[in-house]
Write a protein that holds these residues in place. Structure first.
Motif, PDB file in Angstrom:
ATOM      1  N   MET A 205       3.270   3.100  10.659  1.00  0.00           N
ATOM      2  CA  MET A 205       4.064   1.911  10.301  1.00  0.00           C
ATOM      3  C   MET A 205       4.645   1.234  11.547  1.00  0.00           C
ATOM      4  N   VAL A 206       5.140   2.050  12.475  1.00  0.00           N
ATOM      5  CA  VAL A 206       5.727   1.480  13.702  1.00  0.00           C
ATOM      6  C   VAL A 206       4.652   0.759  14.499  1.00  0.00           C
TER       7      VAL A 206
ATOM      8  N   ALA B  15      -8.838   2.053   4.042  1.00  0.00           N
ATOM      9  CA  ALA B  15      -9.151   1.487   2.726  1.00  0.00           C
ATOM     10  C   ALA B  15      -8.389   0.194   2.468  1.00  0.00           C
ATOM     11  N   PHE B  16      -7.123   0.156   2.857  1.00  0.00           N
ATOM     12  CA  PHE B  16      -6.266  -0.948   2.407  1.00  0.00           C
ATOM     13  C   PHE B  16      -5.668  -1.780   3.547  1.00  0.00           C
ATOM     14  N   GLY B  17      -5.916  -1.380   4.792  1.00  0.00           N
ATOM     15  CA  GLY B  17      -5.506  -2.205   5.928  1.00  0.00           C
ATOM     16  C   GLY B  17      -4.072  -2.040   6.385  1.00  0.00           C
ATOM     17  N   GLN B  18      -3.252  -1.312   5.646  1.00  0.00           N
ATOM     18  CA  GLN B  18      -1.869  -1.100   6.053  1.00  0.00           C
ATOM     19  C   GLN B  18      -1.273   0.066   5.265  1.00  0.00           C
ATOM     20  N   LEU B  19      -0.032   0.378   5.579  1.00  0.00           N
ATOM     21  CA  LEU B  19       0.682   1.425   4.831  1.00  0.00           C
ATOM     22  C   LEU B  19       2.145   1.019   4.757  1.00  0.00           C
TER      23      LEU B  19
ATOM     24  N   VAL C 293       0.850  -1.199   0.000  1.00  0.00           N
ATOM     25  CA  VAL C 293       0.000   0.000   0.000  1.00  0.00           C
ATOM     26  C   VAL C 293       0.883   1.245   0.000  1.00  0.00           C
ATOM     27  N   ALA C 294       0.628   2.111  -0.971  1.00  0.00           N
ATOM     28  CA  ALA C 294       1.432   3.332  -1.103  1.00  0.00           C
ATOM     29  C   ALA C 294       0.562   4.564  -0.923  1.00  0.00           C
TER      30      ALA C 294
END
Lengths: 100, 264
Positions: free
Chosen positions: B139-140, B79-83, B7-8
């Motif tokens: 992210m952490v 939307a995407f569950g992560q980054l 995911v970006a």
């Protein structure tokens, strides 16, 4: 497909192909979302996401020159902090991972 | 880090280098959040991604606002569950020399005002800081593998007429050293940070330039032409995929030279 009006904006969420699409009016806001999820869950997530992308935030409506709380001619209506999708930037930023 | 399935989030994703990065990453199988100040540009890029069969969301946002930053990161994760990939490419220019002299009197006729200084610092430096600060936080705490990609410029060396812009871009180029150093100090091992310093790139910013001046610039580029946004995007993708590239700034200029042939 589900249509709804939120914060004076008209949205549609619809399964298109394998994923879900969010449209604001006729404009595509998001595409290809939540592929593989059950339809009901994907629809609910899509509706929630539309409200996150377009938070209620602060609405400025004016001028209401008869209102006692004015700045010049402009009446400032504060944010609807009781709305479930109102974003507290400091709180949500710090608590975001806990919501995952 | 493999790009496919990641995911970006791309700030300034509505045109120029940002748009090229969005499409390059979608072609590589990433899901992308397009953040921009222009709803029109966002709508166009998201429609293009849809036509490519990709996954994208578009979020209107001002990178200088903490509230907007929280919003677009929250929307991406929702939307995407992560980054995993953050490309902070939102940037502006407001060129002017610090002093302008009256040709007849030789006295100062104009000074660079804060109206040209502050917005450039706000978007290019503070905006980048807020984007990487809050992305790193996600992210952490999410425990996701990630990379922060900052956008500097070859003009980090100091370009006349760009005291504001060059100051922000030399600072942006410095940030990966500090960020990765702090990650090392804090035991944060899942995030890398790199910076890309493009040379003269064929973006809308340059399209409005005096074409004669542009021709003169191209004469000093060993490649003989402007760098294409897709070539910058390709360089960014390489940085994402090569885990050894970290805490550094990569120049992609086509070989910009001083007159007489010494590479800058």
């Amino acid at each position: 497909m589900k249509t709804f009006t939120y914060n004076d904006m008209d949205f549609t969420v619809e399964k298109v192909g394998k994923g879900w699409e969010i449209r604001k009016g006729s404009t595509v806001v998001a595409s290809g979302l939540y592929a593989g999820l059950a339809d009901a869950e994907a629809e609910a997530k899509s509706i929630a996401l539309a409200k996150t992308i377009y938070p209620v935030g602060i609405r400025i409506i004016g001028p209401d020159v008869t209102h006692p709380v004015t700045v010049g001619d402009i009446k400032y209506y504060g944010p609807d902090v009781t709305h479930p999708n109102f974003i507290y930037w400091n709180k949500d930023s710090a608590s975001q991972p806990k919501q995952l | 880090m493999e790009i496919k399935g990641k995911v970006a989030l791309v700030t300034g994703g509505g045109n120029g280098i940002g748009e090229a990065v969005v499409k390059f990453l979608v072609n590589k199988g990433a899901k992308v959040a397009v953040v921009d100040m222009s709803q029109k540009n966002i709508d166009r890029v998201v429609a293009d991604v849809k036509a490519m069969g990709g996954e994208a969301i578009g979020v209107l946002g001002n990178v200088t606002s903490e509230a907007d930053t929280a919003k677009f990161i929250k929307a991406t994760v929702e939307a995407f569950g992560q980054l995993n990939i953050v490309v902070a490419s939102a940037g502006i220019i407001k060129d002017q020399t610090m002093l302008t002299l009256d040709k007849e009197t030789g006295k100062v006729s104009r000074k660079m005002g804060l109206d040209k200084w502050q917005p450039v610092l706000d978007v290019n430096l503070t905006g980048t800081f807020l984007t990487i600060r809050d992305s790193s936080e996600a992210m952490v705490n999410g425990g996701w593998e990630g990379i922060l990609v900052l956008i500097s410029s070859i003009n980090k060396v100091g370009q006349v007429g760009q005291m504001n812009y060059s100051s922000t871009k030399v600072a942006d180029a410095l940030l990966p050293k500090i960020v990765v150093g702090e990650f090392q100090m804090r035991g944060i091992k899942n995030i890398r940070c790199v910076c890309i310093a493009p040379g003269y790139t064929a973006t809308p910013i340059l399209a409005g330039m005096n074409q004669e001046a542009l021709k003169a610039i191209c004469a000093d580029i060993h490649l003989g032409r402007l760098v294409q946004p897709e070539e910058i995007a390709s360089g960014i993708a390489h940085c994402i995929e090569n885990d050894a590239i970290n805490a550094t700034t990569l120049e992609i200029t086509g070989g910009l030279c001083y007159k007489g042939g010494i590479a800058k």
